[in-house]
Write a protein that holds these residues in place. Structure first.
Motif, PDB file in Angstrom:
ATOM      1  N   ILE A  75      20.278  47.212  51.388  1.00 21.35           N
ATOM      2  CA  ILE A  75      18.843  47.454  50.643  1.00 21.35           C
ATOM      3  C   ILE A  75      19.451  46.296  49.835  1.00 21.35           C
ATOM      4  CG2 ILE A  75      17.940  48.189  49.176  1.00 21.35           C
ATOM      5  CD1 ILE A  75      18.899  50.968  51.028  1.00 21.35           C
ATOM      6  N   PHE A  76      18.711  44.987  49.834  1.00 23.72           N
ATOM      7  CA  PHE A  76      18.424  43.440  48.944  1.00 23.72           C
ATOM      8  C   PHE A  76      17.909  44.219  47.758  1.00 23.72           C
ATOM      9  CE2 PHE A  76      17.967  39.643  47.364  1.00 23.72           C
ATOM     10  CZ  PHE A  76      19.201  39.077  48.020  1.00 23.72           C
ATOM     11  N   SER A  77      18.008  43.412  46.020  1.00 27.22           N
ATOM     12  CA  SER A  77      17.409  44.082  45.091  1.00 27.22           C
ATOM     13  C   SER A  77      17.744  42.750  44.480  1.00 27.22           C
ATOM     14  CB  SER A  77      16.883  45.369  44.388  1.00 27.22           C
ATOM     15  OG  SER A  77      18.430  45.500  44.533  1.00 27.22           O
ATOM     16  N   TRP A  78      17.576  43.060  43.422  1.00 28.80           N
ATOM     17  CA  TRP A  78      18.301  42.118  41.899  1.00 28.80           C
ATOM     18  C   TRP A  78      18.828  43.663  40.632  1.00 28.80           C
ATOM     19  CZ3 TRP A  78      13.078  40.706  43.100  1.00 28.80           C
ATOM     20  CH2 TRP A  78      12.273  40.455  42.340  1.00 28.80           C
ATOM     21  N   TRP A  79      18.895  44.980  41.174  1.00 33.01           N
ATOM     22  CA  TRP A  79      18.577  45.980  40.451  1.00 33.01           C
ATOM     23  C   TRP A  79      20.489  46.673  40.439  1.00 33.01           C
ATOM     24  CZ3 TRP A  79      14.803  48.439  43.159  1.00 33.01           C
ATOM     25  CH2 TRP A  79      13.463  48.328  42.560  1.00 33.01           C
ATOM     26  N   THR A  80      20.907  45.522  38.920  1.00 33.65           N
ATOM     27  CA  THR A  80      22.320  45.866  39.384  1.00 33.65           C
ATOM     28  C   THR A  80      22.119  46.445  37.405  1.00 33.65           C
ATOM     29  OG1 THR A  80      23.143  43.378  38.895  1.00 33.65           O
ATOM     30  CG2 THR A  80      23.537  43.887  41.216  1.00 33.65           C
ATOM     31  N   GLY A  81      23.141  46.894  37.375  1.00 31.71           N
ATOM     32  CA  GLY A  81      23.595  47.116  36.265  1.00 31.71           C
ATOM     33  C   GLY A  81      23.163  48.331  35.252  1.00 31.71           C
ATOM     34  N   ALA A  82      23.138  47.974  33.678  1.00 29.05           N
ATOM     35  CA  ALA A  82      21.974  48.504  32.956  1.00 29.05           C
ATOM     36  C   ALA A  82      20.924  48.267  33.165  1.00 29.05           C
ATOM     37  CB  ALA A  82      22.909  48.893  32.073  1.00 29.05           C
ATOM     38  N   GLY A  83      20.441  49.197  33.167  1.00 29.46           N
ATOM     39  CA  GLY A  83      18.853  49.706  32.802  1.00 29.46           C
ATOM     40  C   GLY A  83      17.597  48.995  33.869  1.00 29.46           C
ATOM     41  N   GLU A  84      19.342  48.830  35.096  1.00 28.95           N
ATOM     42  CA  GLU A  84      18.743  48.320  36.782  1.00 28.95           C
ATOM     43  C   GLU A  84      18.837  49.419  37.336  1.00 28.95           C
ATOM     44  OE1 GLU A  84      16.012  46.554  36.018  1.00 28.95           O
ATOM     45  OE2 GLU A  84      16.600  44.194  35.938  1.00 28.95           O
TER      46      GLU A  84
ATOM     47  N   GLY B 279       8.613  44.804  30.232  1.00 30.56           N
ATOM     48  CA  GLY B 279       7.771  45.825  31.288  1.00 30.56           C
ATOM     49  C   GLY B 279       8.535  47.245  31.047  1.00 30.56           C
ATOM     50  N   ASP B 280       8.112  48.154  31.450  1.00 30.11           N
ATOM     51  CA  ASP B 280       8.703  49.990  30.500  1.00 30.11           C
ATOM     52  C   ASP B 280      10.115  49.320  31.833  1.00 30.11           C
ATOM     53  OD1 ASP B 280       7.134  49.932  33.248  1.00 30.11           O
ATOM     54  OD2 ASP B 280       5.502  50.814  32.512  1.00 30.11           O
ATOM     55  N   TRP B 281      10.758  48.091  31.785  1.00 29.63           N
ATOM     56  CA  TRP B 281      12.363  49.061  32.638  1.00 29.63           C
ATOM     57  C   TRP B 281      12.985  49.556  31.772  1.00 29.63           C
ATOM     58  CZ3 TRP B 281       9.135  45.457  34.343  1.00 29.63           C
ATOM     59  CH2 TRP B 281       9.305  43.968  34.074  1.00 29.63           C
ATOM     60  N   ALA B 282      12.607  48.804  30.302  1.00 30.27           N
ATOM     61  CA  ALA B 282      12.862  48.655  29.148  1.00 30.27           C
ATOM     62  C   ALA B 282      13.136  50.367  28.617  1.00 30.27           C
ATOM     63  CB  ALA B 282      12.638  48.152  28.274  1.00 30.27           C
TER      64      ALA B 282
ATOM     65  N   ASP C 106      20.465  54.606  29.010  1.00 27.06           N
ATOM     66  CA  ASP C 106      21.150  53.886  29.189  1.00 27.06           C
ATOM     67  C   ASP C 106      21.751  54.235  28.340  1.00 27.06           C
ATOM     68  OD1 ASP C 106      22.484  52.518  31.629  1.00 27.06           O
ATOM     69  OD2 ASP C 106      19.679  52.267  31.638  1.00 27.06           O
ATOM     70  N   LEU C 107      21.317  53.935  26.490  1.00 27.48           N
ATOM     71  CA  LEU C 107      20.574  54.164  25.831  1.00 27.48           C
ATOM     72  C   LEU C 107      21.296  55.053  24.481  1.00 27.48           C
ATOM     73  CD1 LEU C 107      19.872  50.340  24.363  1.00 27.48           C
ATOM     74  CD2 LEU C 107      21.610  50.834  25.020  1.00 27.48           C
ATOM     75  N   ASP C 108      20.894  56.013  25.463  1.00 25.51           N
ATOM     76  CA  ASP C 108      20.115  57.911  25.176  1.00 25.51           C
ATOM     77  C   ASP C 108      19.130  57.393  23.733  1.00 25.51           C
ATOM     78  OD1 ASP C 108      22.045  59.238  26.682  1.00 25.51           O
ATOM     79  OD2 ASP C 108      23.766  58.634  25.963  1.00 25.51           O
ATOM     80  N   LEU C 109      18.379  57.101  23.910  1.00 23.80           N
ATOM     81  CA  LEU C 109      17.346  56.967  22.614  1.00 23.80           C
ATOM     82  C   LEU C 109      16.372  58.092  23.151  1.00 23.80           C
ATOM     83  CD1 LEU C 109      16.669  53.286  21.607  1.00 23.80           C
ATOM     84  CD2 LEU C 109      18.108  54.905  21.199  1.00 23.80           C
TER      85      LEU C 109
END
Ligand code: GAL
Length: 435
Positions: free
Chosen positions: A51-60, A290-293, A300-303
């Motif tokens: 599976i190829f994507s750019w979803w690495t790391g926090a929020g992704e 975008g609402d990935w935020a 990730d930030l537990d808000l």
């Protein structure tokens, strides 16, 4: 008699041995193991799905990992290779993908935005399998909104499956900062600039920006364009029916420049997550993202949604929905299409979408997903999606070709530092034929 029995026994044993051997070798012939000893799948084999994507790391990546986990539960005999390449909005992944596709080495499936990024890049190059029969077999034709199916179709063929719907024309804001400074949610650009002045006087950065990757600034510009042009003319602009030298585009460039007067000084060294942190910790008040935020703030930030951070439509674009959809298809020439289809089935299922989207910040692409799995932001976005005019995002691949987007990002990048409206407009006008 004894002789006959012995002969029969020998025959049965031999037959069983031959059957066992031939089933092993048919495994090889199926393509399960290629010459290099590498698992290369096969039409009906159980292999590996990359599976190829750019979803690495926090929020992704949280949503993707949840989807992979669900897939693995359901398909213990197919392994997953999570081949994500970091960089927001595909900044790096798209280049890696292009090289692989050109070299006829496609991943089993890859993230691609519905719209021109899919159609003008991969469908036009005849690199994708049509999925019409697959949609019919799985009775998906009425499970996805027609507009979405249109975005992933070309000349009557459907080429990918949407996993989500993100919204791009959203401002997220720090609720405490707004309250302390007695700021009301702005609905027009005039109200927005009045709020920004007040915040600046109070020593708060009005707008957080992280344009180390320039798509974040392009996203602000496209939202200003939408506000100035309205949904019909915004679409006409990207259909080439209105020129980039239109006076409203010029006004949009000026207004975009004015927004840039209110951003953090170190914007060029931050990525989108770093800019979101400024809002999370109260150094900045607002972030257009975008609402990935939302996924990043909440997971990730537990808000807490509507306690720590609030949200409003980009001023002057209420009733409009800048649509971003991440989709996955089946490239031509993969070794094990049946395994890939198993992954696509999980991704397309209600269960898959409801595992992925609450973590990603997006809403499900399917119309029959369960709203109760989503927080108030998600529920509001689902309502807005139903009641709004939908427009395709430029920064996220739907409105124009990759060639145009690359040039638009470059032009935006130059504009952010030079603020030369004429140059900016000229660059867009020259790039327009590539749309
Ligand atoms: C978009 C993509 C989103 C999110 C975002 C930030 O292009 O559609 O899912 O990943 O980039 O990287």
């Amino acid at each position: 008699m004894k002789k006959k029995l012995l002969a029969l026994f020998t025959f049965v044993v031999l037959a069983l041995l031959i059957a066992a051997c031939s089933s092993e070798s048919s495994g090889d012939a199926d393509g399960k193991t290629d010459d290099a000893g590498k698992d290369s799948g096969g039409g009906d084999s159980k292999g590996e799905v990359e599976i190829f994507s750019w979803w690495t790391g926090a929020g992704e990546e949280d949503g993707l990992l949840a989807l992979i986990e669900l897939f693995e539960e359901k398909n213990p005999d197919i392994s997953i290779d999570n081949a994500a390449v970091s960089g927001g909005a595909g900044t790096n992944a798209k280049a890696v993908l292009a090289t692989r596709m050109q070299g006829n080495d496609p991943p089993s499936t890859f993230q691609v935005h519905g719209g021109e990024e899919l159609n003008k890049s991969w469908v036009a190059a005849d690199k994708m399998e049509p999925l019409n029969d697959f949609y019919e077999e799985n009775e998906w034709m009425d499970k996805f909104p027609e507009e979405l199916i249109d975005l992933v179709s070309s000349d009557g063929n459907i080429y990918s499956i949407p996993v989500n719907i993100h919204r791009g024309n959203v401002f997220f804001y720090n609720m405490q900062v707004f309250e302390e400074n007695e700021i009301e949610v702005p609905t027009t650009m005039d109200e927005f600039f009045a709020a920004a002045d007040k915040l600046q006087e109070a020593g708060v950065i009005p707008v957080a920006l992280g344009d180390k990757e320039s798509w974040t600034a392009t996203q602000i510009f496209e939202n200003v364009l939408l506000g100035k042009l309205g949904p019909d003319d915004y679409k006409k602009l990207f259909a080439g029916e209105i020129g980039f030298d239109d006076s409203r585009v010029v006004e949009a460039a000026e207004q975009f420049g004015k927004i840039l007067d209110y951003v953090n000084e170190d914007h060029a060294s931050r990525n989108w997550q770093d800019s979101a942190q400024l809002v999370a910790n109260g150094e900045a008040a607002m972030l257009n993202m975008g609402d990935w935020a939302k996924g990043y703030f909440a997971n990730d930030l537990d808000l807490e949604t509507n306690v720590d951070f609030g949200y409003f439509a980009f001023p002057d674009t209420d009733g409009e929905f800048q649509i971003i959809t991440d989709t996955f298809g089946l490239p031509k020439g993969v070794d094990n299409p049946d395994d890939v289809k198993e992954f696509l089935k999980v991704l397309a299922s209600v269960e898959g979408q409801d595992a992925f989207n609450p973590l990603k910040g997006s809403i499900p692409a399917r119309i029959d997903a369960d709203p109760e799995k989503y927080d108030q932001y998600g529920k509001d976005a689902m309502e807005d999606f139903k009641n709004s005019r939908l427009v395709p995002s430029l920064a996220h691949g739907s409105a124009a070709s990759e060639g145009f987007l690359t040039k638009a990002n470059q032009a935006v990048n130059i504009f952010v530092t030079q603020r030369d409206v004429d140059n900016f407009i000229q660059a867009l006008v020259s790039a327009a034929p590539e749309m």
